[in-house]
Write an enzyme that holds these catalytic residues in place. Structure first.
Site, PDB file in Angstrom:
ATOM      1  N   TYR A 262      10.154  -0.259 -12.594  1.00 30.25           N
ATOM      2  CA  TYR A 262       8.729   0.026 -12.791  1.00 30.25           C
ATOM      3  C   TYR A 262       8.344  -0.079 -14.270  1.00 30.25           C
ATOM      4  O   TYR A 262       7.389  -0.772 -14.621  1.00 30.25           O
ATOM      5  CB  TYR A 262       8.408   1.420 -12.256  1.00 30.25           C
ATOM      6  CG  TYR A 262       6.939   1.769 -12.293  1.00 30.25           C
ATOM      7  CD1 TYR A 262       6.025   1.094 -11.498  1.00 30.25           C
ATOM      8  CD2 TYR A 262       6.472   2.787 -13.126  1.00 30.25           C
ATOM      9  CE1 TYR A 262       4.679   1.416 -11.526  1.00 30.25           C
ATOM     10  CE2 TYR A 262       5.125   3.120 -13.162  1.00 30.25           C
ATOM     11  CZ  TYR A 262       4.232   2.430 -12.359  1.00 30.25           C
ATOM     12  OH  TYR A 262       2.896   2.758 -12.389  1.00 30.25           O
ATOM     13  N   ASP A 263       9.118   0.591 -15.137  1.00 30.45           N
ATOM     14  CA  ASP A 263       8.788   0.612 -16.566  1.00 30.45           C
ATOM     15  C   ASP A 263       8.795  -0.798 -17.160  1.00 30.45           C
ATOM     16  O   ASP A 263       7.820  -1.238 -17.772  1.00 30.45           O
ATOM     17  CB  ASP A 263       9.787   1.487 -17.327  1.00 30.45           C
ATOM     18  CG  ASP A 263       9.833   2.915 -16.811  1.00 30.45           C
ATOM     19  OD1 ASP A 263       9.085   3.218 -15.862  1.00 30.45           O
ATOM     20  OD2 ASP A 263      10.610   3.727 -17.345  1.00 30.45           O
ATOM     21  N   ASP A 323      14.301  22.649 -17.041  1.00 34.60           N
ATOM     22  CA  ASP A 323      13.824  23.968 -17.491  1.00 34.60           C
ATOM     23  C   ASP A 323      12.315  24.124 -17.346  1.00 34.60           C
ATOM     24  O   ASP A 323      11.766  25.204 -17.607  1.00 34.60           O
ATOM     25  CB  ASP A 323      14.249  24.220 -18.937  1.00 34.60           C
ATOM     26  CG  ASP A 323      13.738  23.138 -19.893  1.00 34.60           C
ATOM     27  OD1 ASP A 323      12.931  22.284 -19.456  1.00 34.60           O
ATOM     28  OD2 ASP A 323      14.152  23.140 -21.058  1.00 34.60           O
TER      29      ASP A 323
END
Length: 440
Positions: A262-263, A323
């Site tokens: 995709y990128d 996180d």
């Protein structure tokens, strides 16, 4: 010696020619049409016809027109839940036929005779998808004729079915990897799966869509002289080392990672677009889209906003990867559509960042979802995914300056509209499934 007879009668006189040409009259070509008009009161009938035609057009109902200003209240109203899918379609049709609803325009009153805007013929690839369907709504409401091209890998017919029966709307089931011949004025090229779940499902197909599909659409634009807009992505910046990201930043992308289809596919699409512009003179526009949310998103597409909303509605824990301190910026779909249309109608090639500079961590987003849907929703942490960017925030100063565009809808205002749409689709589907099971 022979004698020579000589005739000595009267000499013959030359006979004059009987035809003498008339002298050239240069003003005759002007006088004849005037004489024709003056005979039999033709001038009177001509002016009488003009007066009658002007009176008829002046008395006709005025057409709706206006600027690209967007009515957010109408968006909210157009997503109120209905009792069934059929009634929802009827409601949508009523909204758009009456000029009210998603993408409606402010009435500009009567248009002076001869100044009515000519509708364009526009193709939208991926037009049955999340962003594409909202763009189609705006273009139809503006008075354009729209051709939607979609292979329905992630798009849904339900997103555009309220336009069925509209003579200015056409739907073609087609994959842009294959060539397509159309006569159009503008091309919005949105076709490509945009969520990690979908573009990782078949990475080779994803990069083919970005490269071959873009080549086909650029070739079409070159043949018919259409203006071409490429919807690129903020993923061209990869995991950025610059924050916020400007259009001049070249990015930090892993060329062999799981997201590279995709990128790098979008980076290649941008390269092709600029090469067609420089080498073949094609009019092009490039938009780099940042995280977008709103009604009609795929419910289980793996993007963070749709994940959180669907999980909260289903009373499931909100899944936070890592996180939860990685940041994103979220723009409502109406703001994005406004930016795309301004870019297409403007005079600047781009690229332009189209996103909301308001930055949220994943934990902050989860709290907003809790406040909106269920304050008791739990948060569950899981290992982070590969190549997930740590920060993402657009610098939109260029879009502000050159396009006069900036997002208007805040997250806390746009999220309830999306929640209402998701609630209807999730629990509507659930009820239908339950009734089928009961009948069986």
């Amino acid at each position: 010696m022979a004698s020579e007879l000589i005739y000595r009668g009267p000499e013959s006189q030359p006979v004059p020619d009987g035809y003498t040409p008339k002298p050239h009259k240069p003003w005759l070509s002007v006088i004849r049409p005037i004489r024709y008009l003056l005979r039999e009161q033709r001038v009177v009938f001509l002016f009488a016809g003009i007066a009658i035609a002007s009176l008829i057009f002046a008395l006709l109902p005025s057409s709706r027109t206006g600027s690209l200003n967007y009515t957010n209240t109408a968006i909210y109203d157009s997503y109120l839940p209905t009792e069934s899918t059929q009634s929802q379609v009827v409601a949508h049709r009523m909204i758009y036929q009456n000029g009210v609803g998603f993408g409606s325009f402010n009435s500009g009153g009567k248009i002076p005779l001869g100044l009515k805007r000519k509708g364009l013929r526009i193709v939208v690839t991926g037009g049955a998808g999340f962003v594409g369907s909202h763009l189609v709504d705006r273009l139809i409401a503006r008075g354009d004729s729209v051709i939607v091209v979609d292979n329905f890998f992630t798009g849904r017919k339900e997103n555009v079915m309220h336009h069925f029966g509209n003579p200015r709307f056409e739907l073609i089931r087609h994959d842009v990897v294959e060539p397509l011949l159309l006569e159009v004025d503008q091309i919005y090229h949105l076709a490509c799966p945009a969520s990690p779940v979908h573009y990782k499902y078949n990475p080779v197909k994803t990069i083919k869509t970005n490269v071959v599909g873009t080549l086909n659409m650029l070739g079409l634009a070159k043949r018919v002289g259409a203006r071409f807009l490429l919807t690129s992505t903020s993923e061209v910046y990869g995991d950025p080392l610059e924050h916020p990201q400007k259009e001049t930043y070249w990015g930090n992308v892993n060329p062999i990672g799981v997201r590279s289809c995709y990128d790098e596919g979008k980076r290649t699409a941008e390269t092709l677009t600029m090469d067609y512009h420089r080498g073949a003179g094609v009019e092009v526009r490039i938009a780099r889209i940042f995280n977008t949310y709103g009604p009609r998103m795929c419910i289980d597409d793996g993007r963070v906003v749709s994940n959180f909303v669907a999980q909260a509605l289903r009373k499931e824990p909100l899944t936070v990867y890592g996180d939860g301190k990685q940041t994103r910026s979220f723009q409502f779909v109406s703001d994005l559509v406004e930016g795309l249309m301004r870019l297409m109608e403007g005079e600047h090639v781009g690229p332009f960042n189209l996103g909301n500079p308001g930055e949220f961590t994943m934990l902050e987003l989860a709290k907003v979802v809790q406040e909106t849907i269920d304050p008791n929703a739990q948060i569950e942490h899981r290992p982070n995914t590969e190549d997930d960017p740590h920060k993402r925030k657009p610098d939109i100063s260029r879009a502000k300056e050159l396009l006069g565009w900036e997002p208007k809808v805040a997250l806390r205002k746009g999220l309830p509209m999306m929640v209402q749409d998701f609630r209807q689709r999730i629990f509507g589907d659930h009820k239908e499934d339950s009734s089928k099971v009961t009948t069986a």
